[in-house]
Design a protein around this motif. Structure first.
Motif, PDB file in Angstrom:
ATOM      1  N   LEU A 266       0.850  -1.195   0.000  1.00 36.75           N
ATOM      2  CA  LEU A 266       0.000   0.000   0.000  1.00 36.75           C
ATOM      3  C   LEU A 266       0.885   1.245   0.000  1.00 36.75           C
ATOM      4  CD1 LEU A 266      -2.541  -0.986   2.810  1.00 36.75           C
ATOM      5  CD2 LEU A 266      -3.163  -0.564   0.431  1.00 36.75           C
ATOM      6  N   THR A 267       0.329   2.327  -0.461  1.00 35.20           N
ATOM      7  CA  THR A 267       1.019   3.622  -0.362  1.00 35.20           C
ATOM      8  C   THR A 267       1.346   3.868   1.111  1.00 35.20           C
ATOM      9  OG1 THR A 267      -0.089   4.439  -2.325  1.00 35.20           O
ATOM     10  CG2 THR A 267       0.743   6.097  -0.774  1.00 35.20           C
ATOM     11  N   HIS A 268       2.588   4.235   1.389  1.00 41.74           N
ATOM     12  CA  HIS A 268       3.012   4.282   2.794  1.00 41.74           C
ATOM     13  C   HIS A 268       3.883   5.490   3.088  1.00 41.74           C
ATOM     14  CE1 HIS A 268       5.637   1.597   0.367  1.00 41.74           C
ATOM     15  NE2 HIS A 268       6.576   2.369   0.863  1.00 41.74           N
ATOM     16  N   ASP A 269       3.989   5.774   4.399  1.00 43.86           N
ATOM     17  CA  ASP A 269       4.839   6.879   4.849  1.00 43.86           C
ATOM     18  C   ASP A 269       6.230   6.346   5.206  1.00 43.86           C
ATOM     19  OD1 ASP A 269       4.572   5.591   7.293  1.00 43.86           O
ATOM     20  OD2 ASP A 269       3.178   7.068   8.139  1.00 43.86           O
ATOM     21  N   GLU A 270       7.024   7.176   5.834  1.00 42.14           N
ATOM     22  CA  GLU A 270       8.410   6.788   6.133  1.00 42.14           C
ATOM     23  C   GLU A 270       8.490   5.618   7.115  1.00 42.14           C
ATOM     24  OE1 GLU A 270      10.565  10.262   7.339  1.00 42.14           O
ATOM     25  OE2 GLU A 270      10.649  11.037   5.277  1.00 42.14           O
ATOM     26  N   ARG A 271       7.429   5.442   7.902  1.00 41.81           N
ATOM     27  CA  ARG A 271       7.412   4.315   8.835  1.00 41.81           C
ATOM     28  C   ARG A 271       7.042   3.015   8.141  1.00 41.81           C
ATOM     29  NH1 ARG A 271       2.976   6.445  12.834  1.00 41.81           N
ATOM     30  NH2 ARG A 271       2.097   6.875  10.787  1.00 41.81           N
TER      31      ARG A 271
ATOM     32  N   PRO B  92       0.618   2.291   6.028  1.00 40.25           N
ATOM     33  CA  PRO B  92      -0.263   2.741   4.951  1.00 40.25           C
ATOM     34  C   PRO B  92      -0.871   4.106   5.254  1.00 40.25           C
ATOM     35  CG  PRO B  92      -0.944   0.578   5.814  1.00 40.25           C
ATOM     36  CD  PRO B  92       0.127   1.073   6.692  1.00 40.25           C
ATOM     37  N   VAL B  93      -0.886   4.948   4.256  1.00 47.70           N
ATOM     38  CA  VAL B  93      -1.571   6.243   4.363  1.00 47.70           C
ATOM     39  C   VAL B  93      -2.330   6.428   3.056  1.00 47.70           C
ATOM     40  CG1 VAL B  93      -1.333   8.742   4.644  1.00 47.70           C
ATOM     41  CG2 VAL B  93       0.280   7.201   5.807  1.00 47.70           C
ATOM     42  N   MET B  94      -3.630   6.498   3.167  1.00 47.88           N
ATOM     43  CA  MET B  94      -4.448   6.595   1.966  1.00 47.88           C
ATOM     44  C   MET B  94      -4.760   8.048   1.656  1.00 47.88           C
ATOM     45  SD  MET B  94      -4.758   3.366   1.153  1.00 47.88           S
ATOM     46  CE  MET B  94      -3.073   3.295   1.753  1.00 47.88           C
TER      47      MET B  94
ATOM     48  N   GLN C 215       0.705   9.627  -1.507  1.00 46.73           N
ATOM     49  CA  GLN C 215       0.942   9.036  -2.819  1.00 46.73           C
ATOM     50  C   GLN C 215       2.007   9.837  -3.569  1.00 46.73           C
ATOM     51  OE1 GLN C 215      -0.048   6.323  -4.270  1.00 46.73           O
ATOM     52  NE2 GLN C 215      -0.030   6.619  -6.467  1.00 46.73           N
ATOM     53  N   LYS C 216       1.865  11.156  -3.506  1.00 43.22           N
ATOM     54  CA  LYS C 216       2.807  12.038  -4.197  1.00 43.22           C
ATOM     55  C   LYS C 216       4.228  11.847  -3.644  1.00 43.22           C
ATOM     56  CE  LYS C 216       3.569  16.904  -5.174  1.00 43.22           C
ATOM     57  NZ  LYS C 216       3.765  17.975  -4.204  1.00 43.22           N
TER      58      LYS C 216
END
Lengths: 386, 293, 206
Positions: free
Chosen positions: A239-244, A247-249, A254-255
């Protein structure tokens, strides 16, 4: 850079086909986990690996299909090994799913495609270069990938190592886009001593477990890597994810996430690509080629030069990322690009895009099943030089 | 509540906090979903085994259960739909000393991932599969699954299911799994024990957990609330250890046989390889214990 | 450049023979040698062949265009591959297994009972290596010294002695045959090499 582990390096001169040379390249690069599924004309790679691995501490597993093979080599890489799989057209299609996961999770691994004629079952025992666009765009979503194309067994050995090194440096699956002709062609290959082979080590994180963020980019936009079992207790996802790695939708994440996956390659094209250029000075026509076609083009180029034409040669060892800047630059200097490829027009589209009408782009197509007749390439050069 | 009282109350701590990624709470699961209980059972099993969490790796596929990997505080991978087992196979084979555990749903493991399941069982790869079976594709809105009981309603079987479902224990047994058990999310203690046994068992072990989906399965089939489903499990689950796995089909709102069905010894993939190569190569062969030193 | 085709039926070791010729040239004669072979169902059936290009210069076009040397170890291989030999090219046959057409008897053709010689040595599987020795003597494309150096590492360890003996038998047979001739054979002359007129792609149905 470090040097190769001598255990896997079969130093000396050998008479091997391209597939076997790939296997030796992988061993020399330190690959110790291979998961694959037999498919003509790539099977000889798996066969050689299966014979060689038990005595060098590697593990070969024949999986149930290519979906599983691609998933397994991603798991193997996260386990800490250098991993690889090998396939051809139909299997390459199945691997596209988890190739995307490899891109998203930023997994260093190598996937070899010994191209045969397609679509579908096509020509299993005969060459083509018709998966070149699939290599670039085959998995869904936006991404950048690295792909190299060898033209001889020696290059199969050399560039397999390069593929492993690039995959470690940029944390991306790297593709070796061969073809049946090179895979099944036997020639002399020279394997250097282990201490003469440069190996890019994994980008291991050296800080403490508390400080680790799996997708925090380093200055080169590539995050540091850890392996399972080392106490980092990290999470990663497709899934789209942050530095950790969580998942962050959101459009913002995404960018950041996908933007970086693309930029870490796109911003360093000149550093990544390997080109072989010849007689560019004052050239009217430049033959842009890759893989076996670059080799078959040589007699046509030499003949055209002998006939007084000014012909340069640009060989794409690295096909992806595409050397856009170089083609743009040349487009302002030459009359035409001639692109022989064993497909009905793939890489020529990239050349044409970058030439942007400033130079003509002449495709020398071949539907697959054999290599070009050099007469066809010669005639295209003549046409471009007029 | 007065300010004083608030100050004197200690910070509420979840007893499983050290096993969970508290920075990801609250989780995304629906109220009365069985997954919370099952994750707790999994965490309790790890505690029970007195293992370091550093030696455990969790791999999930896609779906509601696929999200488990994101909540457990081990090295954890949320992979692609159906590919958790082959991904885990790669992880395990590179480092066989780790306890590699796949936690995923019935659709993920037995429909799109079915081929991987049967081959991992055949090879006896030393991983544990915990399959949370809610009889339906819940994340995508209630479509028919390879485990949906006959006659049960699903969004892509709007007139009731006429496809024969898999019996997970029978399939696992036939393919060579060394440990096979089925419990429901009601059987917390027994489930915890089964998960611990499965993890401790060398080879391919499978624990099926029947789990309520009140949002989709229950609502589509008018089975009441989550609590009603738990009552149904309470009244209709019958413990039969060692039952013949051929007799474990689950009919719509019919009796569910639970228990430990298979517990046998077979050499694992790596053990078989080491034994055979030892025979073939003799002293030249160094027993494989992982390709990463 | 020499363009060589080694042909026979599956199981005779013709691909191996071709591989060893390439290996001798590339590793022990310091030449460039590119071997290609047919794969798939067509490689397993009756007539199979290996193609070797040998040159002092790097080889670009990797396939055979028109062979100057054809070795045929079976009738079907002879029928299929014998005719595309270049004008003045060299034809080597197993005389027990190939009955050449009358016109071919006029060509530069040399015959050896390679399979029979191997049988006399105790194992017919070495027929390909008898032919290799014969080829070495007659064709002059690889040197006999290089071949002798290459051979032990080109065959399975347990068959080294058999294969060395087979090679020498074939080689001697060729040398003796040449000695009976009034003059040494001239090398075939060819026009500049050019890719063949497009042939239909080889059939495969896998």
């Amino acid at each position: 850079m470090i040097t190769a582990d001598p255990k896997g390096v079969l130093t000396g001169s050998h008479y091997l086909d391209g597939d076997h040379a790939v296997a030796e390249g992988a061993l020399a690069a330190g690959c110790r986990f291979f998961a694959g599924y037999p498919i003509t004309p790539s099977t000889e790679v798996a066969e050689r690996i299966s014979a060689r691995f038990p005595l060098v501490g590697g593990l070969f597993v024949q999986m149930e299909d290519e979906l599983a093979s691609m998933a397994a080599i991603l798991g193997g890489a996260w386990g800490g090994a250098k991993s690889m799989s090998v396939t051809s057209g139909p299997g390459f299609s199945l691997m596209m799913e988890n190739l995307g996961l490899g891109v998203m999770m930023e997994v260093p691994t190598v996937l070899v495609n010994v191209q045969r004629g397609g679509p579908s079952t096509g020509l299993p025992t005969l060459p083509a270069q018709a998966d070149m666009m699939q290599a670039r765009w085959g998995s869904h979503g936006d991404y950048e990938i690295i792909a190299l194309s060898p033209s001889s067994p020696q290059e199969c050995f050399d560039y397999t190592i390069t593929c492993f090194n690039l995959s470690e440096k940029y944390r991306v699956p790297v593709l070796l886009m061969m073809d049946e002709c090179v895979g099944h062609m036997t020639e002399k290959i020279v394997i250097p001593k282990a201490e003469e082979i440069e190996i890019e080590p994994r980008k291991w994180f050296k800080g403490s477990t508390e400080d680790y963020l799996p997708y925090k980019p380093d200055d080169d936009m590539v995050p540091w890597m850890v392996k399972v079992g080392d106490g980092f207790r990290f999470h990663t996802t497709g899934l789209t994810h942050d530095e950790r790695g969580y998942p962050v939708m959101s459009a913002e994440c995404q960018k950041d996430n996908v933007g970086r996956l693309v930029d870490k390659i796109r911003s360093r094209v000149d550093e990544i690509v390997i080109l072989e250029e010849e007689e560019m000075e004052g050239a009217d026509v430049v033959v842009v080629s890759y893989g076996i076609s670059s080799r078959v083009a040589i007699p046509a180029v030499e003949r055209a030069r002998a006939d007084g034409m000014k012909v340069g040669s640009l060989r794409l060892v690295t096909v992806w990322p595409f050397p856009e800047n170089r083609i743009r630059e040349l487009a302002g200097q030459v009359k035409a690009f001639v692109v022989p490829e064993i497909n009905l027009g793939q890489i020529c589209l990239e050349v044409e895009r970058c030439a942007a009408g400033r130079a003509e782009t002449i495709l020398v197509p071949h539907a697959g099943g054999w290599v070009h007749d050099d007469e066809d390439i010669y005639q295209a050069i003549r046409g471009g030089a007029k | 509540m007065t300010a004083d009282k608030k100050a004197s109350t200690p910070d509420p701590k979840h007893p499983m906090e050290h096993l969970l990624r508290m920075d990801r709470m609250p989780h995304i699961w629906c109220p009365t979903c069985g997954l919370g209980t099952i994750v707790t059972a999994f965490a309790s099993a790890i505690e029970k085994l007195e293992m370091s969490l550093d030696d455990v790796v969790v791999v999930s596929g896609i779906g509601c259960t696929g999200r488990v990997a994101g909540y457990v505080k081990t090295d954890s991978f949320h992979t692609t739909h159906g590919r958790a087992i082959p991904f885990a196979t790669g992880l395990h084979l590179v480092n066989p000393k780790l306890k590699t555990i796949v936690i995923s749903g019935d659709g993920d493991l037995f429909s799109i991932g079915g081929n991987h399941f049967i081959h991992a069982a055949r090879r006896n790869v030393d991983i544990t599969v915990i399959c949370v079976n809610n009889f339906i594709y819940a994340m995508t809105g209630g479509q028919v699954a390879p485990t949906t009981p006959l006659k049960a309603n699903a969004s892509t079987m709007p007139y009731g299911n006429f496809e024969r479902p898999f019996s997970i224990p029978y399939l696992a047994d036939s393919c060579g799994a060394v440990y096979v058990a089925r419990w429901s999310s009601l059987h917390v203690r027994r489930l915890t024990t089964a998960i611990a046994e499965a993890i401790a068992k060398p080879g391919f072990s499978v624990v099926e957990v029947i789990s309520p989906c009140s949002t989709l399965y229950s609502r589509r089939n008018r089975l009441g609330t989550g609590l009603d489903l738990m009552k149904f499990y309470h009244d209709n689950c019958e413990i039969q250890h060692g039952a013949d796995t051929r007799d474990l089909d689950i009919g719509f709102q019919e009796k569910i046989i639970v228990g430990k069905f298979v517990d046998r010894d077979r050499p694992t993939y790596v053990d078989s390889m080491n034994e055979w190569y030892g025979e073939v190569f003799g002293d030249k062969y160094e027993s494989y214990e992982g390709s990463v030193k | 450049m020499n363009e060589i085709r080694i042909s026979g039926f599956g199981g005779q070791g013709v691909i191996r023979c071709g591989y060893i010729i390439g290996r001798i040239a590339a590793l022990y004669d310091d030449k460039h040698a590119t071997l290609t072979q047919s794969f798939g169902p067509e490689a397993r059936g009756s007539a199979c062949s290996a193609q070797i290009l040998v040159d002092a210069e790097p080889i670009r076009y990797p396939y055979l265009t028109q062979p100057d040397t054809v070795v045929a170890m079976s009738q079907e291989a002879y029928d299929k591959f014998g005719s595309d030999l270049v004008e003045g090219g060299l034809l080597l046959i197993d005389e027990d297994l190939v009955k050449p057409t009358p016109s071919d008897r006029e060509r530069r053709m040399y015959a050896i009972p390679s399979t029979r010689i191997a049988e006399e040595l105790g194992n017919r599987i070495a027929g390909n290596i008898v032919m290799l020795g014969f080829f070495t003597a007659i064709a002059g494309i690889v040197s006999v010294d290089a071949a002798r150096k290459a051979l032990p590492s080109s065959v399975p360890e347990r068959f080294i002695d058999l294969n060395l003996a087979a090679f020498e038998k074939g080689y001697e047979y060729g040398v003796e045959l040449l000695a009976k001739e009034p003059a040494a054979p001239a090398r075939p002359k060819k026009a500049a090499r050019k890719a063949p007129v497009k042939k239909a792609a080889k059939k495969s149905d896998k």
